[in-house]
Design an enzyme around this catalytic site. Structure first.
Site, PDB file in Angstrom:
ATOM      1  N   LYS A  49       4.195  60.084-134.696  1.00  0.00           N
ATOM      2  CA  LYS A  49       2.862  60.511-134.214  1.00  0.00           C
ATOM      3  C   LYS A  49       2.055  59.315-133.697  1.00  0.00           C
ATOM      4  CE  LYS A  49       1.764  62.347-138.253  1.00  0.00           C
ATOM      5  NZ  LYS A  49       2.997  62.120-139.034  1.00  0.00           N
ATOM      6  N   ARG A 161       9.576  50.543-141.335  1.00  0.00           N
ATOM      7  CA  ARG A 161       8.327  50.277-140.601  1.00  0.00           C
ATOM      8  C   ARG A 161       7.634  49.021-141.160  1.00  0.00           C
ATOM      9  NH1 ARG A 161       4.223  55.013-139.907  1.00  0.00           N
ATOM     10  NH2 ARG A 161       4.682  55.290-142.106  1.00  0.00           N
ATOM     11  N   ARG A 201       5.797  62.681-149.920  1.00  0.00           N
ATOM     12  CA  ARG A 201       5.098  62.974-148.652  1.00  0.00           C
ATOM     13  C   ARG A 201       5.812  64.090-147.888  1.00  0.00           C
ATOM     14  NH1 ARG A 201       5.029  57.080-146.315  1.00  0.00           N
ATOM     15  NH2 ARG A 201       4.102  58.017-144.445  1.00  0.00           N
TER      16      ARG A 201
HETATM   17  P1  AP5 Z   1       4.980  56.206-136.532  1.00  0.00           P
HETATM   18  O1  AP5 Z   1       4.624  56.431-135.111  1.00  0.00           O
HETATM   19  O2  AP5 Z   1       4.196  55.195-137.291  1.00  0.00           O
HETATM   20  O3  AP5 Z   1       5.019  57.614-137.304  1.00  0.00           O
HETATM   21  P2  AP5 Z   1       3.841  58.534-137.853  1.00  0.00           P
HETATM   22  O4  AP5 Z   1       4.269  59.934-137.633  1.00  0.00           O
HETATM   23  O5  AP5 Z   1       2.531  58.091-137.310  1.00  0.00           O
HETATM   24  O6  AP5 Z   1       4.002  58.169-139.380  1.00  0.00           O
HETATM   25  P3  AP5 Z   1       2.972  58.073-140.596  1.00  0.00           P
HETATM   26  O7  AP5 Z   1       3.823  57.613-141.759  1.00  0.00           O
HETATM   27  O8  AP5 Z   1       1.791  57.233-140.264  1.00  0.00           O
HETATM   28  O9  AP5 Z   1       2.587  59.552-140.806  1.00  0.00           O
HETATM   29  P4  AP5 Z   1       2.079  60.175-142.090  1.00  0.00           P
HETATM   30  O10 AP5 Z   1       1.696  61.517-141.607  1.00  0.00           O
HETATM   31  O11 AP5 Z   1       2.974  60.163-143.249  1.00  0.00           O
HETATM   32  O12 AP5 Z   1       0.944  59.166-142.555  1.00  0.00           O
HETATM   33  P5  AP5 Z   1      -0.609  59.139-142.339  1.00  0.00           P
HETATM   34  O13 AP5 Z   1      -0.987  57.752-142.048  1.00  0.00           O
HETATM   35  O14 AP5 Z   1      -1.075  60.228-141.440  1.00  0.00           O
HETATM   36  O15 AP5 Z   1       6.540  55.827-136.590  1.00  0.00           O
HETATM   37  C1  AP5 Z   1       7.165  55.496-137.812  1.00  0.00           C
HETATM   38  C2  AP5 Z   1       8.208  54.382-137.570  1.00  0.00           C
HETATM   39  O16 AP5 Z   1       9.242  54.917-136.766  1.00  0.00           O
HETATM   40  C3  AP5 Z   1       7.647  53.170-136.835  1.00  0.00           C
HETATM   41  O17 AP5 Z   1       8.226  52.024-137.370  1.00  0.00           O
HETATM   42  C4  AP5 Z   1       8.083  53.366-135.366  1.00  0.00           C
HETATM   43  O18 AP5 Z   1       8.313  52.143-134.704  1.00  0.00           O
HETATM   44  C5  AP5 Z   1       9.355  54.189-135.530  1.00  0.00           C
HETATM   45  N1  AP5 Z   1       9.540  55.179-134.454  1.00  0.00           N
HETATM   46  C6  AP5 Z   1       8.582  55.968-133.892  1.00  0.00           C
HETATM   47  N2  AP5 Z   1       9.115  56.781-132.967  1.00  0.00           N
HETATM   48  C7  AP5 Z   1      10.454  56.518-132.961  1.00  0.00           C
HETATM   49  C8  AP5 Z   1      11.557  57.038-132.216  1.00  0.00           C
HETATM   50  N3  AP5 Z   1      11.413  58.019-131.300  1.00  0.00           N
HETATM   51  N4  AP5 Z   1      12.786  56.536-132.472  1.00  0.00           N
HETATM   52  C9  AP5 Z   1      12.979  55.551-133.417  1.00  0.00           C
HETATM   53  N5  AP5 Z   1      11.961  55.007-134.146  1.00  0.00           N
HETATM   54  C10 AP5 Z   1      10.704  55.491-133.921  1.00  0.00           C
HETATM   55  O19 AP5 Z   1      -1.107  59.557-143.799  1.00  0.00           O
HETATM   56  C11 AP5 Z   1      -0.936  58.686-144.913  1.00  0.00           C
HETATM   57  C12 AP5 Z   1      -1.541  59.338-146.152  1.00  0.00           C
HETATM   58  O20 AP5 Z   1      -2.953  59.560-145.946  1.00  0.00           O
HETATM   59  C13 AP5 Z   1      -0.984  60.716-146.523  1.00  0.00           C
HETATM   60  O21 AP5 Z   1       0.198  60.626-147.298  1.00  0.00           O
HETATM   61  C14 AP5 Z   1      -2.152  61.293-147.312  1.00  0.00           C
HETATM   62  O22 AP5 Z   1      -2.219  60.748-148.601  1.00  0.00           O
HETATM   63  C15 AP5 Z   1      -3.367  60.795-146.532  1.00  0.00           C
HETATM   64  N6  AP5 Z   1      -3.775  61.722-145.452  1.00  0.00           N
HETATM   65  C16 AP5 Z   1      -3.807  61.472-144.118  1.00  0.00           C
HETATM   66  N7  AP5 Z   1      -4.249  62.536-143.437  1.00  0.00           N
HETATM   67  C17 AP5 Z   1      -4.491  63.502-144.361  1.00  0.00           C
HETATM   68  C18 AP5 Z   1      -4.946  64.841-144.270  1.00  0.00           C
HETATM   69  N8  AP5 Z   1      -5.238  65.413-143.082  1.00  0.00           N
HETATM   70  N9  AP5 Z   1      -5.080  65.547-145.425  1.00  0.00           N
HETATM   71  C19 AP5 Z   1      -4.808  64.990-146.623  1.00  0.00           C
HETATM   72  N10 AP5 Z   1      -4.359  63.730-146.779  1.00  0.00           N
HETATM   73  C20 AP5 Z   1      -4.206  62.983-145.644  1.00  0.00           C
END
Ligand code: AP5
Length: 243
Positions: A49, A161, A201
Site C-alpha cells: 500500500k 522491510r 496483524r
Molecule cells: P509497503 O508498501 O510498506 O506495504 P504496506 O501495505 O504499506 O505495509 P504496512 O505494513 O505498512 O501495512 P499495515 O497495514 O500492516 O501497517 P500500517 O502502518 O497501516 O511494502 C512492504 C515491503 O514490501 C516493503 O519493504 C516494500 O519495499 C516491499 N514491496 C512493496 N511492494 C512490493 C512488490 N510489488 N514486490 C516486492 N516487494 C514489494 O498499520 C500499522 C499498525 O497501526 C496496525 O497494525 C494497527 O495497530 C495500527 N493501525 C493503522 N491503521 C489502523 C486502523 N485503520 N485501525 C486500527 N488500527 C490501525
C-alpha cells in the site's frame, strides 16, 4: 470581443490538449477534474500500500493519509492518542475504532483529493467514514484499490522491510535494497515487523477484510499485488485513469 472569444476557446481547449500530450489518460489529475478524487487503498500488512501511495499521490495530486504513519508519529511524540495506541500497535492488534476515527476526522481535507491508506479497516470505521464525508459535504469514495497478495509473500515482505528513520523511506533487503552505504548504516526495522507480530496483524486483517470490502461493493477493484512494483502500479493507474 474577437480576442476574448479566442482566449476563452484556448483556455477551454488547453486542459484537453495537456491530457492527450504524453500518456493516454482518461482521468485527468485530480486538480483538473470537476470533483477531487477520493480513494482508498487497502490490503494485508506489507501488501504494498505505502509503496503504491507514492505514485498515486504524485500522479493524481492527492493528500495521502496513512493511519499507520499518523499513529506511529503520535506514539513517537508521546501524544495522548499515541499513548492510547501504543500497546495495541506493539501487539500487532488494531487500535480502537474511536481513536483512529478521531485522527481521520481531524485530517480529511475539504478542498483537495485524498488517498486513505490503511483506513477504514473495520466495518465500523467504514460507517464512520461515510458519515464524516456526508457531514463535511465531501460526497462519496470513488474507488477502493484492493491489493491482493499471497500470504507466503507477505511474511517475507514484512520481515525484510527496513526504514530510513531520517526520511521515512522504505526499503527491502531483497526486493528494494538500499544502495547508499551511508543510508544503509542507519536503517531500522519497525517493531511490529516480526514474524510473530505479522501473524496477529494478518489475523486482524482476515477477520475484517470481507466486511470492509463489502461496504464498498462494486467500487472495490482487486489488483494482483504479487507482481512487481511497476506492474502493480500499471494496473492501478489503468483503474484510476478510467474512473
Ligand atoms: P509497503 O508498501 O510498506 O506495504 P504496506 O501495505 O504499506 O505495509 P504496512 O505494513 O505498512 O501495512 P499495515 O497495514 O500492516 O501497517 P500500517 O502502518 O497501516 O511494502 C512492504 C515491503 O514490501 C516493503 O519493504 C516494500 O519495499 C516491499 N514491496 C512493496 N511492494 C512490493 C512488490 N510489488 N514486490 C516486492 N516487494 C514489494 O498499520 C500499522 C499498525 O497501526 C496496525 O497494525 C494497527 O495497530 C495500527 N493501525 C493503522 N491503521 C489502523 C486502523 N485503520 N485501525 C486500527 N488500527 C490501525
Amino acid at each position: 470581443m474577437l480576442f476574448r472569444s479566442l482566449l476563452s476557446l484556448l483556455l477551454l481547449l488547453s486542459p484537453t490538449l495537456s491530457f492527450t500530450s504524453s500518456t493516454p489518460n482518461l482521468r485527468s489529475p485530480s486538480s483538473l477534474s470537476a470533483s477531487p478524487l477520493k480513494l482508498i487503498i487497502t490490503g494485508a500488512p506489507a501488501s504494498g500500500k505505502g509503496t503504491q501511495c507514492l505514485s498515486l499521490k504524485n500522479r493524481y495530486d492527492l493528500t495521502h493519509l496513512s493511519t499507520g504513519d499518523m499513529l506511529r508519529m503520535a506514539v513517537s511524540n508521546g501524544t495522548p492518542t499515541g499513548l492510547k495506541a501504543k500497546e495495541f500497535m506493539d501487539a500487532g492488534k488494531l487500535v480502537p475504532d474511536e481513536v483512529v476515527c478521531g485522527i481521520i476526522s481531524e485530517s480529511l481535507p475539504k478542498d483537495s483529493g485524498f488517498l486513505l491508506d490503511g483506513f477504514p479497516r473495520t466495518e465500523s470505521q467504514a460507517t464512520t467514514l461515510n458519515a464524516l464525508m456526508e457531514e463535511k459535504g465531501l460526497g462519496c469514495i470513488d474507488c477502493v484499490i484492493y491489493l491482493d497478495v499471497e500470504e507466503s509473500s507477505l511474511v517475507e515482505r514484512v520481515t525484510g522491510r527496513r526504514i530510513d528513520p531520517d526520511t521515512g523511506d522504505s526499503y527491502h533487503i531483497k526486493f528494494n535494497p538500499c544502495t547508499d552505504p551511508e543510508i544503509s548504516k542507519r536503517l531500522t526495522q519497525r517493531s511490529d515487523d516480526t514474524e510473530e507480530k505479522v501473524k496477529v496483524r494478518l489475523m486482524e486483517f482476515r477477520s475484517n477484510v470481507e466486511a470492509v470490502n463489502g461496504a464498498y461493493g462494486e467500487k472495490v477493484k482487486r489488483v494482483d499485488g504479487n507482481k512487481s512494483v511497476e506492474e502493480v502500479w500499471e494496473s492501478i493507474r489503468e483503474i484510476v485513469d478510467s474512473i
